[in-house]
Design an enzyme around this catalytic site. Structure first.
Site, short mmCIF file in Angstrom:
data_model
loop_
_atom_site.label_atom_id
_atom_site.label_comp_id
_atom_site.label_asym_id
_atom_site.label_seq_id
_atom_site.Cartn_x
_atom_site.Cartn_y
_atom_site.Cartn_z
N GLY A 145 0.54 -1.34 -0.06
CA GLY A 145 0.06 -0.12 0.02
C GLY A 145 0.78 1.28 -0.11
N ASP A 146 2.16 1.11 0.11
CA ASP A 146 3.06 2.17 -0.09
C ASP A 146 4.34 1.90 -0.72
OD1 ASP A 146 3.97 4.92 0.52
OD2 ASP A 146 2.70 5.06 2.45
N ASP A 147 5.24 3.03 -0.60
CA ASP A 147 6.70 2.66 -1.14
C ASP A 147 7.10 1.31 -1.26
OD1 ASP A 147 6.16 5.23 -1.72
OD2 ASP A 147 7.98 5.74 -0.64
#
Ligand SMILES: *[C@@H]1O[C@H](CO)[C@@H](O)[C@H](O)[C@H]1NC(C)=O
Ligand SMILES: *[C@@H]1O[C@H](CO)[C@@H](O)[C@H](O)[C@H]1NC(C)=O
Ligand SMILES: *[C@@H]1O[C@H](CO)[C@@H](O)[C@H](O)[C@H]1NC(C)=O
Length: 447
Positions: A250-252
């Site tokens: 959900g992120d980097d």
């Protein structure tokens, strides 16, 4: 009759061409950085009362097994075997000279009961928890001051059951910063391989103040809408090698960091000598990132052979005023991206501050960044480079980059300001700030 002649000749020829083949196809790996340890001494979690029924809490079994490894030191260390089954547990600490071995179909699962989750001190380079002031919840699996630790097996799973934490974040009921799934602090000679990481409460794998860390053959899975579930965040760490892994989060996917504003500047511990290769993944945020917390500096990063699908930003270098820190000698090459909002972004206005005490004169330095051999399909915006007026980004070198837009017939253009460097064979053409002629010296070393 000379039956040996042709076959001898054949062997010689085959041998030569085989050697040529090796020379061409030789695959560089991390394996030399930390030797894989074989452990003679083996124990199983079930020897300590562990029950893999998915319901019994196994905290005591993990603590006792690891206590046994720590205090009954066996030559060459000890392997802790997790057999097939679902082992529910609270968070626990590892110790040095151990291998945590997850069999096929073994699952170590975090409890959803977060009421007694231990709190630990904030990282000195952050000055506070990353998302809430004060301390932070200890990572689910934690190691502080360790060396010679291996987490491996037959692709068993470490499951953070993060949705309880994501919901607290969404409902704004979090008291402290959410736990990472795995964190090593002040540790060295660490291998994490052949494990599946699932539903981390926060960042998945966080080596901080570490050196000689190998992360390979891992799979990291979290829903694309799970908040802040970064894949791997090497933070104020050196000699970290990440390779041959799949990350959908959900992120980097991978973000190299080194502390936050005045705390990170005071602590002064850079991340350097970081290798990232053969990573495939997908995320609504960045694929390969540096930042945005880079106050200790980030140097000598090589990322290559990266395949990205359904992305926010393919390559993202991010910092901010107040960060300070030098980001330099970053090379990112051979990246394929498909279906991305933005191809390349290098910007000096990204990320928040720990508090109001950051120094607005602590400007970051970004220099010697080479991005080459990048191909994209369906990339909405090819790139943006926004340096700082009082600290322009220098030596930004782009070559052999092809990021045709998703909107035809017209590509949306690059955006640049306060940047110098060069661009060679970049389509669509980036911007006048980057010279097409690399004889200027700005990029000669990089091409
Ligand atoms: C685990 O490690 C943390 C951080 O080093 C420490 O604060 C905590 O007391 C340890 N917990 C146990 C049960 O040993
Ligand atoms: C585990 O996963 C890795 C990476 O996906 C893969 O290369 C390896 O063959 C798998 N190993 C087993 C024992 O399934
Ligand atoms: C730049 O980084 C690379 C790793 O990507 C390293 O091999 C090289 O030595 C570094 N150059 C300098 C001048 O430190």
């Amino acid at each position: 009759m000379q039956p040996f002649l042709p076959s001898t000749f054949f062997c010689l020829a085959a041998g030569l061409s085989f050697m040529n083949y090796l020379a061409v196809a030789e695959i560089v790996t991390c394996s030399g950085l930390v030797p894989m340890r074989y452990r003679n001494d083996k124990i199983a979690i079930t020897d300590f009362g562990g029950i893999g029924d998915g319901m019994t809490l196994n905290t005591k079994a993990f603590q006792e097994a690891i206590y046994r490894i720590e205090h009954l030191k066996r030559r060459g260390g000890t392997l802790l075997y997790i057999p097939p089954g679902v082992y529910l547990t609270e968070s626990f600490n590892l110790t040095s000279h151990m291998t945590l071995y997850l069999a096929k179909y073994a699952v170590i699962k975090a409890t959803k009961d977060t009421r007694h989750w231990p709190l630990i001190a904030p990282l000195p380079s952050y000055g506070r928890g990353r998302e809430r002031p004060g301390g932070r919840y200890m990572s689910f699996i934690h190691g502080d001051g360790l060396h010679d630790v291996v987490i491996t097996g037959e692709n068993g799973t470490i499951d953070g059951q993060g949705d309880v934490w994501w919901n607290m974040w969404r409902q704004r009921t979090l008291q402290f910063t959410r736990p990472n799934l795995i964190e090593f602090m002040n540790s060295r000679s660490i291998i994490i391989s052949n494990v599946i990481f699932k539903n981390s409460p926060f960042w998945n794998i966080h080596p901080v103040y570490c050196s000689n860390v190998v992360i390979r053959y891992v799979t990291i899975l979290a829903p694309s809408d799970s908040p802040n579930t970064d894949g791997i965040d090497p933070d104020s760490s050196s000699h970290v090698c990440i390779e041959d892994s799949f990350i959908s989060a959900g992120d980097d996917l991978v973000a190299v960091k080194s502390g936050w504003d005045e705390y990170g500047i005071a602590y002064g511990r850079p991340s350097h000598d970081i290798t990232i290769r053969r990573i495939t993944g997908s995320s609504p945020f960045a694929g390969i990132a540096v930042g945005s917390e880079t106050s200790g500096g980030v140097e000598n990063v090589l990322a290559e052979n990266i395949n990205l699908y359904n992305m926010g930003v393919g390559i993202h270098l991010k910092t901010n005023i107040g960060r300070g820190g030098v980001i330099q000698n970053i090379t990112i090459s051979d990246v394929y991206m498909e279906n991305a909002r933005q191809g390349i972004k290098i910007a000096g206005d990204v990320g928040d501050h720990p508090d109001g005490n950051f120094n607005p004169n602590a400007l970051p330095v970004v220099k010697e960044v080479t991005i080459k051999n990048v191909w994209g399909e369906k990339v909405l915006q090819p790139g943006l480079i926004h340096g700082l007026k009082d600290a322009p980004f220098t030596g930004i070198c782009l070559s052999n980059i092809n990021l045709p837009g998703a909107i035809r017939p017209r590509n949306s253009p690059w955006q640049c300001s306060d940047v110098s460097g060069a661009a060679v064979q970049v389509s669509p053409w980036p911007c006048s700030e980057l010279t097409s002629n690399h004889q200027t010296g700005a990029c000669s070393r990089s091409f």
